[in-house]
Design a protein around this motif. Structure first.
Motif, PDB file in Angstrom:
ATOM      1  N   VAL A 167       3.676   5.681  -3.074  1.00 27.62           N
ATOM      2  CA  VAL A 167       4.784   6.295  -3.760  1.00 27.62           C
ATOM      3  C   VAL A 167       4.645   6.357  -5.240  1.00 27.62           C
ATOM      4  O   VAL A 167       5.115   7.287  -5.926  1.00 27.62           O
ATOM      5  N   ALA A 168       3.872   5.397  -5.893  1.00 36.10           N
ATOM      6  CA  ALA A 168       3.577   5.377  -7.276  1.00 36.10           C
ATOM      7  C   ALA A 168       2.833   6.755  -7.622  1.00 36.10           C
ATOM      8  O   ALA A 168       3.365   7.032  -8.893  1.00 36.10           O
ATOM      9  N   GLY A 206       0.768  -1.110   0.210  1.00 33.71           N
ATOM     10  CA  GLY A 206       0.014   0.104   0.110  1.00 33.71           C
ATOM     11  C   GLY A 206       0.839   1.429   0.086  1.00 33.71           C
ATOM     12  O   GLY A 206       0.615   2.260  -0.730  1.00 33.71           O
ATOM     13  N   VAL A 207       1.757   1.140   0.667  1.00 26.25           N
ATOM     14  CA  VAL A 207       2.982   2.434   0.726  1.00 26.25           C
ATOM     15  C   VAL A 207       3.489   2.515  -0.891  1.00 26.25           C
ATOM     16  O   VAL A 207       3.818   3.660  -1.014  1.00 26.25           O
ATOM     17  N   GLU A 227      13.282   5.949  -2.994  1.00 27.45           N
ATOM     18  CA  GLU A 227      14.510   6.280  -2.331  1.00 27.45           C
ATOM     19  C   GLU A 227      14.266   8.025  -2.278  1.00 27.45           C
ATOM     20  O   GLU A 227      15.223   8.436  -1.479  1.00 27.45           O
ATOM     21  N   GLN A 228      13.591   8.608  -2.964  1.00 26.34           N
ATOM     22  CA  GLN A 228      13.479  10.176  -2.922  1.00 26.34           C
ATOM     23  C   GLN A 228      12.791  10.738  -1.748  1.00 26.34           C
ATOM     24  O   GLN A 228      12.590  11.654  -1.541  1.00 26.34           O
ATOM     25  N   THR A 267       9.884   9.735   7.200  1.00 29.56           N
ATOM     26  CA  THR A 267       8.549  10.641   7.671  1.00 29.56           C
ATOM     27  C   THR A 267       7.534  10.497   6.695  1.00 29.56           C
ATOM     28  O   THR A 267       6.667  10.264   7.047  1.00 29.56           O
ATOM     29  N   GLU A 268       7.954  10.727   5.411  1.00 30.32           N
ATOM     30  CA  GLU A 268       6.778  10.725   4.400  1.00 30.32           C
ATOM     31  C   GLU A 268       6.434   9.441   4.240  1.00 30.32           C
ATOM     32  O   GLU A 268       5.101   8.972   4.142  1.00 30.32           O
ATOM     33  N   LEU A 269       7.309   8.336   4.432  1.00 29.94           N
ATOM     34  CA  LEU A 269       7.032   6.800   4.221  1.00 29.94           C
ATOM     35  C   LEU A 269       5.989   6.466   5.533  1.00 29.94           C
ATOM     36  O   LEU A 269       4.984   5.767   5.127  1.00 29.94           O
TER      37      LEU A 269
END
Length: 261
Positions: A232-233, A227-228, A240-241, A245-247
């Motif tokens: 990201v997609a 789901g993460v 990697e960018q 905290t964002e993840l």
């Protein structure tokens, strides 16, 4: 199976196998059965059970070729064992064992197993626990056996306290500097083993199968991480960018969606 193993016309791969070489396939097929059941993929289960049965047939063919045993021997042995271990079902008349509840059944079962170990001249309660069991399952079985002879805590508090103690001992080893004379990766691994063993003991006291619990945790983590990856997609950036905290934020959103569903 006999035709597959035929020295002249059989399959080269099947002819090349022996008891040891097909063990990994047996384990794989057993886990595929477990996976199918946990996914409730009932239409797939007959195929997976067939694959597992094939492993038994393979061993029996090898045994027959070497004059050790055949399929009929295996069926006879398990039939005898089931009858011997269930006298409350198969023994009729006055000699039938009276079993009225699961506690009495467990006690009778333990007595039968102890008699079998004695007949096999296995004197330790741990003698016939397979070394090849998955480590979590073997730890649980070891603890279950010693508990049967009274080597166990009766309450939960000391079980939990032992986990905290083992965590502290892990951290003592981890916090040593690599150049310290007493520092050793082997010691860290040893203390981690003690910690895992203590956690298995807690699972056993809570009547939780640690192997199944960890499989469920693996499945849950995999589902949430996928789901993460979906978030990201849609972000226009590679994983990697992203910052941790964002993840973590994506992770929390996945968890909220699961609760909502």
């Amino acid at each position: 199976m006999k035709q597959l193993r035929d020295p002249q016309t059989g399959c080269p791969w099947d002819r090349a196998q022996n008891f040891a070489t097909i063990v990994p396939f047996t384990l794989e097929e057993a886990y595929e059965v477990v996976d199918t059941i946990e996914r409730k993929a009932w239409q797939e289960l007959p195929d997976e059970l067939g694959d597992l049965l094939f492993q038994v047939v393979f061993y029996c063919q090898l045994g027959q070729e070497q004059g050790l045993f055949d399929f009929a021997t295996v069926v006879e042995r398990i039939s005898d064992k089931l009858t011997r271990r269930h006298p409350h079902v198969f023994v009729q008349g006055e000699s039938q064992t009276a079993i009225s509840n699961t506690q009495e059944l467990s006690q009778a079962w333990d007595k039968l197993k102890a008699n079998e170990r004695q007949q096999k001249q296995l004197h330790s309660a741990l003698d016939d626990i397979p070394a090849a069991l998955p480590a979590l399952s073997r730890a649980r079985k070891i603890q279950h056996r010693v508990a049967k002879v009274g080597f166990d805590w009766a309450e939960l508090d000391p079980v939990v306290a032992k986990i905290h103690e083992e965590i502290d001992e892990v951290l003592v080893e981890v916090n040593k500097q690599p150049n310290d004379a007493d520092y050793s990766k082997d010691k860290v691994q040893d203390e981690m083993g003690d910690l895992l063993f203590a956690v298995v003991n807690l699972a056993r006291h809570l009547k939780v199968d640690p192997e199944q619990a960890l499989r469920q945790a693996n499945t849950k983590f995999e589902r949430r991480f996928r789901g993460v990856e979906q978030y990201v997609a849609g972000s226009g950036k590679t994983i990697e960018q992203h910052t941790l905290t964002e993840l973590d934020g994506y992770w929390d959103q996945v968890k909220l969606q699961e609760k909502a569903n």
